[in-house]
Scaffold this motif. Sequence first.
Motif, PDB file in Angstrom:
ATOM      1  N   PHE A  34      80.099 129.763  73.885  1.00 32.99           N
ATOM      2  CA  PHE A  34      80.281 129.535  72.443  1.00 32.99           C
ATOM      3  C   PHE A  34      80.815 130.831  71.851  1.00 32.99           C
ATOM      4  O   PHE A  34      80.676 131.904  72.455  1.00 32.99           O
ATOM      5  CB  PHE A  34      78.968 129.089  71.777  1.00 32.99           C
ATOM      6  CG  PHE A  34      77.769 129.887  72.219  1.00 32.99           C
ATOM      7  CD1 PHE A  34      77.474 131.103  71.634  1.00 32.99           C
ATOM      8  CD2 PHE A  34      76.957 129.415  73.247  1.00 32.99           C
ATOM      9  CE1 PHE A  34      76.379 131.840  72.058  1.00 32.99           C
ATOM     10  CE2 PHE A  34      75.864 130.158  73.675  1.00 32.99           C
ATOM     11  CZ  PHE A  34      75.578 131.362  73.072  1.00 32.99           C
ATOM     12  N   ILE A  45      68.882 130.388  75.283  1.00 29.79           N
ATOM     13  CA  ILE A  45      70.183 130.466  75.969  1.00 29.79           C
ATOM     14  C   ILE A  45      69.960 131.276  77.251  1.00 29.79           C
ATOM     15  O   ILE A  45      69.449 132.400  77.203  1.00 29.79           O
ATOM     16  CB  ILE A  45      71.239 131.156  75.075  1.00 29.79           C
ATOM     17  CG1 ILE A  45      71.443 130.348  73.792  1.00 29.79           C
ATOM     18  CG2 ILE A  45      72.553 131.323  75.815  1.00 29.79           C
ATOM     19  CD1 ILE A  45      72.085 131.148  72.694  1.00 29.79           C
ATOM     20  N   ASP A  55      70.449 125.280  75.392  1.00 35.88           N
ATOM     21  CA  ASP A  55      71.262 125.403  76.600  1.00 35.88           C
ATOM     22  C   ASP A  55      70.757 124.414  77.664  1.00 35.88           C
ATOM     23  O   ASP A  55      69.994 124.783  78.556  1.00 35.88           O
ATOM     24  CB  ASP A  55      71.165 126.854  77.094  1.00 35.88           C
ATOM     25  CG  ASP A  55      71.968 127.099  78.356  1.00 35.88           C
ATOM     26  OD1 ASP A  55      72.633 126.167  78.840  1.00 35.88           O
ATOM     27  OD2 ASP A  55      71.916 128.242  78.853  1.00 35.88           O
ATOM     28  N   GLY A  98      72.946 120.397  71.272  1.00 35.84           N
ATOM     29  CA  GLY A  98      73.425 121.754  71.537  1.00 35.84           C
ATOM     30  C   GLY A  98      74.929 121.752  71.497  1.00 35.84           C
ATOM     31  O   GLY A  98      75.559 120.694  71.283  1.00 35.84           O
ATOM     32  N   PRO A  99      75.555 122.905  71.724  1.00 37.73           N
ATOM     33  CA  PRO A  99      77.011 122.937  71.794  1.00 37.73           C
ATOM     34  C   PRO A  99      77.479 122.059  72.961  1.00 37.73           C
ATOM     35  O   PRO A  99      76.829 122.048  74.015  1.00 37.73           O
ATOM     36  CB  PRO A  99      77.335 124.406  72.073  1.00 37.73           C
ATOM     37  CG  PRO A  99      76.073 125.155  71.930  1.00 37.73           C
ATOM     38  CD  PRO A  99      74.933 124.209  71.982  1.00 37.73           C
ATOM     39  N   TYR A 158      76.180 130.380  66.950  1.00 40.40           N
ATOM     40  CA  TYR A 158      75.169 129.538  67.621  1.00 40.40           C
ATOM     41  C   TYR A 158      73.941 129.394  66.714  1.00 40.40           C
ATOM     42  O   TYR A 158      73.427 128.283  66.502  1.00 40.40           O
ATOM     43  CB  TYR A 158      74.763 130.149  68.974  1.00 40.40           C
ATOM     44  CG  TYR A 158      73.739 129.301  69.693  1.00 40.40           C
ATOM     45  CD1 TYR A 158      74.130 128.256  70.525  1.00 40.40           C
ATOM     46  CD2 TYR A 158      72.367 129.506  69.485  1.00 40.40           C
ATOM     47  CE1 TYR A 158      73.194 127.443  71.149  1.00 40.40           C
ATOM     48  CE2 TYR A 158      71.423 128.691  70.096  1.00 40.40           C
ATOM     49  CZ  TYR A 158      71.844 127.670  70.929  1.00 40.40           C
ATOM     50  OH  TYR A 158      70.912 126.855  71.533  1.00 40.40           O
ATOM     51  N   GLU A 204      67.264 131.105  68.934  1.00 36.59           N
ATOM     52  CA  GLU A 204      67.009 129.647  68.921  1.00 36.59           C
ATOM     53  C   GLU A 204      65.929 129.254  67.916  1.00 36.59           C
ATOM     54  O   GLU A 204      65.852 128.103  67.488  1.00 36.59           O
ATOM     55  CB  GLU A 204      66.670 129.120  70.326  1.00 36.59           C
ATOM     56  CG  GLU A 204      65.357 129.600  70.921  1.00 36.59           C
ATOM     57  CD  GLU A 204      65.476 130.924  71.651  1.00 36.59           C
ATOM     58  OE1 GLU A 204      66.532 131.563  71.557  1.00 36.59           O
ATOM     59  OE2 GLU A 204      64.501 131.314  72.320  1.00 36.59           O
TER      60      GLU A 204
END
Length: 308
Positions: A235, A225, A165, A190-191, A241, A272
Amino acid sequence: MSNLSVDHLLGIKYLNSKDLKLIFETANHFKEVINRKIKKVPSLRDVTIANLFFENSTRTKISFELAQKRLSADVINFSSSASSVSKGETLIDTVNNILSMKVDMVVIRHPSPGASVFLSNNVNSCIINAGDGTHEHPTQALLDAYSVKEKIGDLKNKKILIVGDILHSRVALSNIYAYQKLGANVTVCGPKSLIPKYIESLNVKVETDLLKALKWCDAVNMLRIQNERMSESYFPSIREYVQQFGLNKQIVDSLNKEIIIMHPGPINRGVEITSEVADSDQAIILDQVENGVAIRMAVMYLLASKLY
Ligand code: CP
């Protein structure tokens, strides 16, 4: 003795590479001190430091307090939940009241980005930023870079990856500034929804394929996150994730090379990073925490030398 170019530690952005070198050299000395049987030195005797935490903390708060005690400073701890802030007192009034009791230095963690810069412009004291919202967490970046340097030496041209994040992370921004000032190349992964649009203007590369990014890097910093800073969903689900951006042993083993694995904490195990990876020999998470005390001793020692 050489000295820092700044009177406060507000962010890595405001430091130069000589400042980083000086902090690391000073931290080397203090790391040796805190590994002695007698861990205390009189360097900050007669200096009084207030730790003002307006947001929760485990590592940073304890690390600063321990660093202050190892330097023989007088320490006062303030937590907003038990203070008169809840009665409507402003930040400036709160800090000025504390300073009138002859406090020399203020360590502040605050949920608002820019809180420490604001304070440094409005009160007469040395200010150290212990994390301000989504802005910067300078001592975290210093201890992160120091810990990687300890493992792989000079960071010039080294490849550092930051995953997770990025949008809500103060650790990410301070890390980017620190590694770049030390000559390293930085990629974030990351996203897309969690990568700020301005990031490429900082000369940072963006990668959305975790495996590809890991194959590129020498060291990776896995970020949490920051749910506490999100008012909407970024997300589809945690499960997705984890599938795309979670670090597990299978991925680490598939790299066929050793990389350094970091995490600033607090860890969300299984999101994560898996426990197996977080507790592995490649992870330096507890070294980071150990080095945090020496880094914070160095920062406060160097800033205190500019007080009078
Ligand atoms: N890394 C870090 O800032 O942890 P804390 O929030 O526990 O201080």
